[in-house]
Scaffold this active site. Sequence first.
Site, PDB file in Angstrom:
ATOM      1  N   HIS A 125       0.875  -1.173   0.000  1.00 53.80           N
ATOM      2  CA  HIS A 125       0.000   0.000   0.000  1.00 53.80           C
ATOM      3  C   HIS A 125       0.918   1.231   0.000  1.00 53.80           C
ATOM      4  O   HIS A 125       0.997   1.964   0.995  1.00 53.80           O
ATOM      5  CB  HIS A 125      -0.881   0.049   1.242  1.00 53.80           C
ATOM      6  CG  HIS A 125      -1.970  -0.988   1.296  1.00 53.80           C
ATOM      7  ND1 HIS A 125      -1.741  -2.310   1.561  1.00 53.80           N
ATOM      8  CD2 HIS A 125      -3.326  -0.874   1.139  1.00 53.80           C
ATOM      9  CE1 HIS A 125      -2.908  -2.974   1.567  1.00 53.80           C
ATOM     10  NE2 HIS A 125      -3.877  -2.125   1.303  1.00 53.80           N
ATOM     11  N   GLU A 187      -6.061  -4.794  -6.081  1.00 55.73           N
ATOM     12  CA  GLU A 187      -7.435  -4.275  -6.199  1.00 55.73           C
ATOM     13  C   GLU A 187      -7.488  -3.166  -7.255  1.00 55.73           C
ATOM     14  O   GLU A 187      -8.159  -2.153  -7.083  1.00 55.73           O
ATOM     15  CB  GLU A 187      -7.961  -3.815  -4.836  1.00 55.73           C
ATOM     16  CG  GLU A 187      -7.947  -4.964  -3.826  1.00 55.73           C
ATOM     17  CD  GLU A 187      -8.381  -4.584  -2.403  1.00 55.73           C
ATOM     18  OE1 GLU A 187      -8.608  -3.396  -2.129  1.00 55.73           O
ATOM     19  OE2 GLU A 187      -8.492  -5.510  -1.582  1.00 55.73           O
ATOM     20  N   TRP A 192     -10.398   3.050  -4.812  1.00 55.48           N
ATOM     21  CA  TRP A 192      -9.989   3.613  -3.524  1.00 55.48           C
ATOM     22  C   TRP A 192      -8.481   3.827  -3.385  1.00 55.48           C
ATOM     23  O   TRP A 192      -8.035   4.402  -2.407  1.00 55.48           O
ATOM     24  CB  TRP A 192     -10.520   2.753  -2.370  1.00 55.48           C
ATOM     25  CG  TRP A 192     -10.383   1.269  -2.624  1.00 55.48           C
ATOM     26  CD1 TRP A 192      -9.321   0.487  -2.286  1.00 55.48           C
ATOM     27  CD2 TRP A 192     -11.332   0.412  -3.255  1.00 55.48           C
ATOM     28  NE1 TRP A 192      -9.542  -0.809  -2.681  1.00 55.48           N
ATOM     29  CE2 TRP A 192     -10.768  -0.890  -3.271  1.00 55.48           C
ATOM     30  CE3 TRP A 192     -12.607   0.604  -3.815  1.00 55.48           C
ATOM     31  CZ2 TRP A 192     -11.441  -1.991  -3.835  1.00 55.48           C
ATOM     32  CZ3 TRP A 192     -13.259  -0.496  -4.371  1.00 55.48           C
ATOM     33  CH2 TRP A 192     -12.681  -1.770  -4.368  1.00 55.48           C
ATOM     34  N   TYR A 259     -14.602  -9.416   0.058  1.00 51.81           N
ATOM     35  CA  TYR A 259     -14.997  -9.323   1.464  1.00 51.81           C
ATOM     36  C   TYR A 259     -16.503  -9.382   1.589  1.00 51.81           C
ATOM     37  O   TYR A 259     -17.219  -8.815   0.758  1.00 51.81           O
ATOM     38  CB  TYR A 259     -14.503  -7.991   2.070  1.00 51.81           C
ATOM     39  CG  TYR A 259     -13.006  -7.980   2.295  1.00 51.81           C
ATOM     40  CD1 TYR A 259     -12.466  -8.413   3.492  1.00 51.81           C
ATOM     41  CD2 TYR A 259     -12.144  -7.556   1.293  1.00 51.81           C
ATOM     42  CE1 TYR A 259     -11.095  -8.419   3.699  1.00 51.81           C
ATOM     43  CE2 TYR A 259     -10.768  -7.562   1.486  1.00 51.81           C
ATOM     44  CZ  TYR A 259     -10.250  -7.990   2.694  1.00 51.81           C
ATOM     45  OH  TYR A 259      -8.895  -8.008   2.894  1.00 51.81           O
ATOM     46  N   GLU A 296      -7.241 -11.823  -1.287  1.00 48.06           N
ATOM     47  CA  GLU A 296      -7.675 -11.491   0.076  1.00 48.06           C
ATOM     48  C   GLU A 296      -9.125 -11.919   0.214  1.00 48.06           C
ATOM     49  O   GLU A 296      -9.896 -11.813  -0.742  1.00 48.06           O
ATOM     50  CB  GLU A 296      -7.649  -9.971   0.332  1.00 48.06           C
ATOM     51  CG  GLU A 296      -6.290  -9.358   0.427  1.00 48.06           C
ATOM     52  CD  GLU A 296      -6.357  -7.822   0.563  1.00 48.06           C
ATOM     53  OE1 GLU A 296      -7.340  -7.289   1.118  1.00 48.06           O
ATOM     54  OE2 GLU A 296      -5.426  -7.168   0.077  1.00 48.06           O
TER      55      GLU A 296
HETATM   56  C1  BMA Z   1      -6.803  -2.534   5.430  1.00 47.77           C
HETATM   57  C2  BMA Z   1      -7.009  -2.485   6.930  1.00 47.77           C
HETATM   58  C3  BMA Z   1      -6.136  -1.348   7.418  1.00 47.77           C
HETATM   59  C4  BMA Z   1      -4.677  -1.593   6.981  1.00 47.77           C
HETATM   60  C5  BMA Z   1      -4.581  -1.875   5.495  1.00 47.77           C
HETATM   61  C6  BMA Z   1      -3.174  -2.255   5.060  1.00 47.77           C
HETATM   62  O1  BMA Z   1      -7.698  -3.361   4.809  1.00 47.77           O
HETATM   63  O2  BMA Z   1      -6.635  -3.686   7.536  1.00 47.77           O
HETATM   64  O3  BMA Z   1      -6.209  -1.273   8.829  1.00 47.77           O
HETATM   65  O4  BMA Z   1      -3.894  -0.473   7.300  1.00 47.77           O
HETATM   66  O5  BMA Z   1      -5.463  -2.906   5.156  1.00 47.77           O
HETATM   67  O6  BMA Z   1      -2.698  -3.402   5.678  1.00 47.77           O
END
Ligand code: BMA
Length: 376
Positions: A125, A187, A192, A259, A296
């Site tokens: 990220h 993703e 987002w 999810y 995921e």
């Molecule tokens: C997201 C959550 C956040 C986290 C991010 C990166 O879906 O779990 O709290 O910072 O993933 O791991």
Amino acid sequence: MIQKHKWLWTVLFMLAAGANAQRLPADKKATKSTIALYKNLYRLPARGYLVGHQDALAYGVHWKYKAGNSDVKAVTGDYPALYGWELGDLEKGAPVNLDSVPFAAMKKYIREGYERGGAITISWHGNNPLTGKSAWDTTSGTVAAILPGGSKHALFVQQLDTVAGFLKSLKGKKGEAIPLIFRPFHELTGSWFWWGAKSCTAAELIMLFRFEVDYLRNTKGLHNLLICYNTANDFQTQEQFLERYPGDDYVDIVSFDGYQYGAPSNSVAFAEKLSAQLSVVEAVAKEKQKIAAIGELGYNLIPDVQWFTKTVSAAVKKHHFAYLLYWRNAGFKPKDNAMEYYIPYKGHAAAPDFIQYYRQPETLFEKEAAALKLYR
Ligand code: BMA
């Protein structure tokens, strides 16, 4: 200790070794053990799928940094077969990632899981290189700015150097590069992240994806990566799934994230959608001779106490994919004043169901993954 009598399956799987021998990773210079991991994941669906957990060894709902601990292990007696780790903030030179996991500890955990025979997958990220804000800053023009010729290209290359340095430092006992499933721009069909579908064109994203893989592979000489193409769960057709696909030379694994949200009454619809999307990704994998996976998966807080056996298992049962990764057991997050977890901890109402899930022949946790010798 829960015993699983799956040895017969393991023997049959090992007898099948050598099948599909012609199938190789996209990187023509992939290391021997990376090739082995690819081949093993490729034929794994005949046997079952690896069950993974993000940040499994670092913390759980009620603990942090306790050697040997894992919420999966506390409930089942076994570790997950796949470990997910996250690089966000590494590119800033931070000593800990965006979820406070120290990179030095992460390096040890990665080695630990690998040495026990588990597989490793990495996400990133990365903060927005144009604005300096988080990965969730969707300012459009970011991707254009970091492509060759763009105003932030040099900065992005610097960030890739830092990431490459960390990936290169992940070594086993004999100094060998640990094979890693790397999931760039995850993703990417969602809206987002700064690399999301509303913030850049498909052509820009594809160029960026190729640039990153080429840079890591050719310029930085990393040949221990299996590249995972990963969408959100917003597609219905192969065309939609592949809209931002960078090409067969850049991808080893095709995957999506899914999810469940809302009430347990959504479980039936969620299972149907998961199954339908798996069918699409499986068909793509088959056609391209790639590996299908779920990047995921989760239902935060697991309010449906039979979610694993009645929803996940029901959805994935007839499908052919190599692994799925449950997201992190963050526990209480003061920043959001909320709990987050996807694997039941000991004593949680869904724990008995997770044990049933563990006992299913097709769910592979670490003991079975180790017996399959994924790196040979
Ligand atoms: C997201 C959550 C956040 C986290 C991010 C990166 O879906 O779990 O709290 O910072 O993933 O791991």
